[in-house]
Design an enzyme around this catalytic site. Structure first.
Site, short mmCIF file in Angstrom:
data_model
loop_
_atom_site.label_atom_id
_atom_site.label_comp_id
_atom_site.label_asym_id
_atom_site.label_seq_id
_atom_site.Cartn_x
_atom_site.Cartn_y
_atom_site.Cartn_z
N ASP A 123 -4.12 1.20 0.15
CA ASP A 123 -3.82 2.58 0.52
C ASP A 123 -2.88 3.19 -0.51
O ASP A 123 -2.36 2.52 -1.40
CB ASP A 123 -3.18 2.63 1.91
CG ASP A 123 -3.25 4.01 2.56
OD1 ASP A 123 -3.83 4.92 1.96
OD2 ASP A 123 -2.71 4.15 3.67
N LYS A 124 -2.66 4.49 -0.34
CA LYS A 124 -1.77 5.26 -1.20
C LYS A 124 -0.90 6.15 -0.34
O LYS A 124 -1.31 6.59 0.75
CB LYS A 124 -2.61 6.10 -2.17
CG LYS A 124 -1.90 7.29 -2.83
CD LYS A 124 -2.24 8.59 -2.10
CE LYS A 124 -1.67 9.80 -2.85
NZ LYS A 124 -1.85 11.05 -2.04
N HIS A 125 0.31 6.42 -0.79
CA HIS A 125 1.18 7.36 -0.10
C HIS A 125 1.80 8.29 -1.12
O HIS A 125 2.26 7.86 -2.18
CB HIS A 125 2.28 6.65 0.67
CG HIS A 125 3.24 7.59 1.33
ND1 HIS A 125 2.97 8.19 2.54
CD2 HIS A 125 4.45 8.08 0.92
CE1 HIS A 125 3.97 9.00 2.86
NE2 HIS A 125 4.88 8.93 1.90
N SER A 126 1.86 9.58 -0.80
CA SER A 126 2.52 10.57 -1.63
C SER A 126 3.75 11.10 -0.90
O SER A 126 3.73 11.27 0.32
CB SER A 126 1.57 11.74 -1.96
OG SER A 126 2.29 12.80 -2.57
N THR A 159 -1.97 16.20 4.31
CA THR A 159 -3.37 15.79 4.18
C THR A 159 -4.13 15.99 5.48
O THR A 159 -5.29 16.42 5.49
CB THR A 159 -3.44 14.32 3.74
OG1 THR A 159 -2.83 14.19 2.46
CG2 THR A 159 -4.87 13.83 3.67
N ARG A 204 16.94 11.99 13.17
CA ARG A 204 17.40 12.28 11.80
C ARG A 204 17.13 13.73 11.42
O ARG A 204 17.94 14.37 10.74
CB ARG A 204 16.67 11.37 10.80
CG ARG A 204 17.12 9.92 10.84
CD ARG A 204 16.18 9.03 10.04
NE ARG A 204 16.04 9.51 8.67
CZ ARG A 204 14.95 9.37 7.93
NH1 ARG A 204 13.86 8.80 8.44
NH2 ARG A 204 14.93 9.83 6.70
N SER A 215 11.04 4.49 6.83
CA SER A 215 10.13 5.35 7.57
C SER A 215 8.73 5.33 6.96
O SER A 215 7.73 5.18 7.67
CB SER A 215 10.67 6.79 7.59
OG SER A 215 9.80 7.65 8.29
N LYS A 226 5.20 2.41 8.62
CA LYS A 226 3.87 2.86 9.07
C LYS A 226 2.77 2.28 8.20
O LYS A 226 1.69 1.94 8.69
CB LYS A 226 3.82 4.40 9.08
CG LYS A 226 4.76 5.02 10.10
CD LYS A 226 4.58 6.51 10.22
CE LYS A 226 5.12 7.27 9.03
NZ LYS A 226 6.60 7.27 8.98
N LYS A 227 3.02 2.17 6.90
CA LYS A 227 2.01 1.59 6.01
C LYS A 227 1.81 0.12 6.31
O LYS A 227 0.68 -0.38 6.35
CB LYS A 227 2.42 1.81 4.54
CG LYS A 227 2.32 3.25 4.08
CD LYS A 227 0.90 3.78 4.17
CE LYS A 227 0.77 5.21 3.72
NZ LYS A 227 -0.59 5.75 3.93
#
Length: 437
Positions: A80-83, A120, A168, A183, A187-188
């Site tokens: 996967d990828k996260h931005s 997204t 937060r 955070s 989740k990932k």
């Protein structure tokens, strides 16, 4: 476990044990730790930070506070990828099908936009019929059959993070790098992936506007992810101008379809997509090195295989089977289009990318609070790139709006965001740095 003693220890700069952190997170998830105690803990971390071991413990504790997905019997790796978020950043829409077309599986659990950045999930929701929150059975089916699925958080992933983040958000502790790291990664990790690539933005349109802050976050994410057993690397990329030549939800989906089918490919966007794909393929062990990964990603893009993957994903999640061929039919369109006109000759020297994102919000295409509704049709298109040579009267961008009042407001914001000078500017790199473990 006494929550107040853990708060006291962190307040006084002591290092917390893994057991203490796990117990505190368990209390966040089951409600035995109060919101006041969560807020106090968050503030203590904000001021005193966390060691690498503490950040890993917080991340893994939040990962295991709810469901942890498992992908059994797949005939390929799961990545996967996260931005960290940007403006005109529709990379995920092209990246997931590109990597899937190369033989990996990409169960991409995405979020919604907040503030000036787009989400997204909001883009995918612009597609008529698309189910962004499928049940686990459909999610599993689409990933297995199509190779990728872009959806919202499924089941009960990292519920401790959900509650912690809400506190937060209203106690001025969002910007803590250890807490941001935990955070994102909790989740990932809970999504069951075997490799991750991070796109950390820097510049006027990024949450981490300064390069130093973006670099610190990227290093923290890579260190903690690898410490938690998830092979991860990060690219620091430029967000001093929009990545695609548009910003909004439906307009970015149309841009993604044009990109995948080859009708239009912004060079900066292409560079980011291909490089992230290459890193994901190396992480997935589907390429021995980045040059091979780049070649494979470019091949499936140019052959149309990636576009086919995107189309099958959309259809599998409730969209039209001919969406790629007829995207304009299925995407909402705003009735008013108003050009932003150059007032003088010169070169586009700077763009305040955050202001461009806020112009989309002013049109109704973004949200300032999680509960805000958005209009998927509005946005900005035809945004000229930095360094463009323009004449007075040229179109700098096109506003898509539902009414004239909002169109005029966005137009003024865009005029203030786009600066024209006599000198051609020195352009920023697209990718500044790669950070690995």
């Amino acid at each position: 476990m006494l929550a107040q003693e853990i708060i006291r220890a962190k307040r006084d700069g002591q290092q917390l044990s893994s057991a203490d952190i796990t117990g505190f997170v368990r209390g966040i998830a089951d409600g035995s730790v109060s919101e006041g105690q969560i807020a106090a803990f968050g503030m203590a971390v904000y001021f005193n930070g966390m060691s690498g071991d503490e950040a890993v413990a917080l991340t893994t504790a939040m990962q295991h506070s709810g469901d942890v997905l498992e992908w059994r019997n797949l005939d390929g790796p799961v990545v996967d990828k996260h931005s960290t978020g940007g403006v005109g950043d529709n990379v995920s829409l092209m990246l997931a099908p590109v990597v899937a077309a190369c033989g990996a599986f990409v169960p991409m659990i995405s979020g919604r936009g907040l503030g000036h950045t787009g989400g997204t999930l909001d883009k995918m929701d612009a597609i008529t019929g698309y189910q962004s929150y499928p049940d686990n059975a459909l999610f599993d089916k689409v990933v297995r059959e199509c190779g990728c699925a872009i959806i919202g958080p499924t089941g009960d992933l990292a519920p401790a993070d959900k509650r912690f983040y809400a506190v937060r958000d209203v106690t001025a502790t969002v910007e803590s790098i250890p807490l941001i790291t935990a955070s994102i990664l909790s989740k990932k990790l809970a999504s069951g992936i075997g490799g991750l690539v991070l796109d950390v933005k820097t510049g006027s349109g990024a949450f981490m506007a300064s390069y130093t802050d973006a670099q610190a976050l990227a290093r923290s994410l890579v260190q903690v992810a690898n410490g938690a057993g998830l092979p991860t690397s990060a690219l620091i990329t430029d967000m001093n101008e929009v990545l695609a030549d548009c910003a909004g939800n439906a307009v970015e989906v149309q841009n993604a379809v044009d990109f995948l089918t080859g009708r239009q490919r912004n060079p900066r966007l292409l560079q980011v997509v291909l490089n992230l794909a290459a890193h994901m393929l190396v992480r997935a062990k589907l390429a021995d090195h980045l040059i091979e990964g780049l070649a494979k990603a470019e091949a499936v893009l140019n052959s149309g295989h990636a576009a086919e993957k995107f189309g099958s994903m959309v259809a599998g999640l409730g969209g039209a089977s001919d969406f790629v061929e007829n995207a304009a039919i299925y995407l909402p369109q705003a009735p008013i289009q108003l050009p932003v006109i150059a007032a003088r000759d010169g070169y586009i020297s700077t763009t305040d990318t955050r202001k461009i994102g806020m112009a989309v919000v002013a049109l109704g295409g973004g949200r300032m609070r999680p509960q805000d509704a958005i209009d998927p049709a509005v946005g900005v298109t035809q945004i000229l790139a930095l360094g463009s040579d323009v004449k007075a009267g040229d179109v700098l961008a096109m506003v898509h709006a539902q009414d004239n009042s909002k169109a005029d407001s966005a137009l003024q914001m865009l005029k203030a965001a786009i600066q024209i000078t006599d000198q051609r500017p020195q352009l920023n790199p697209v990718i500044y740095e790669t950070i690995t473990a």
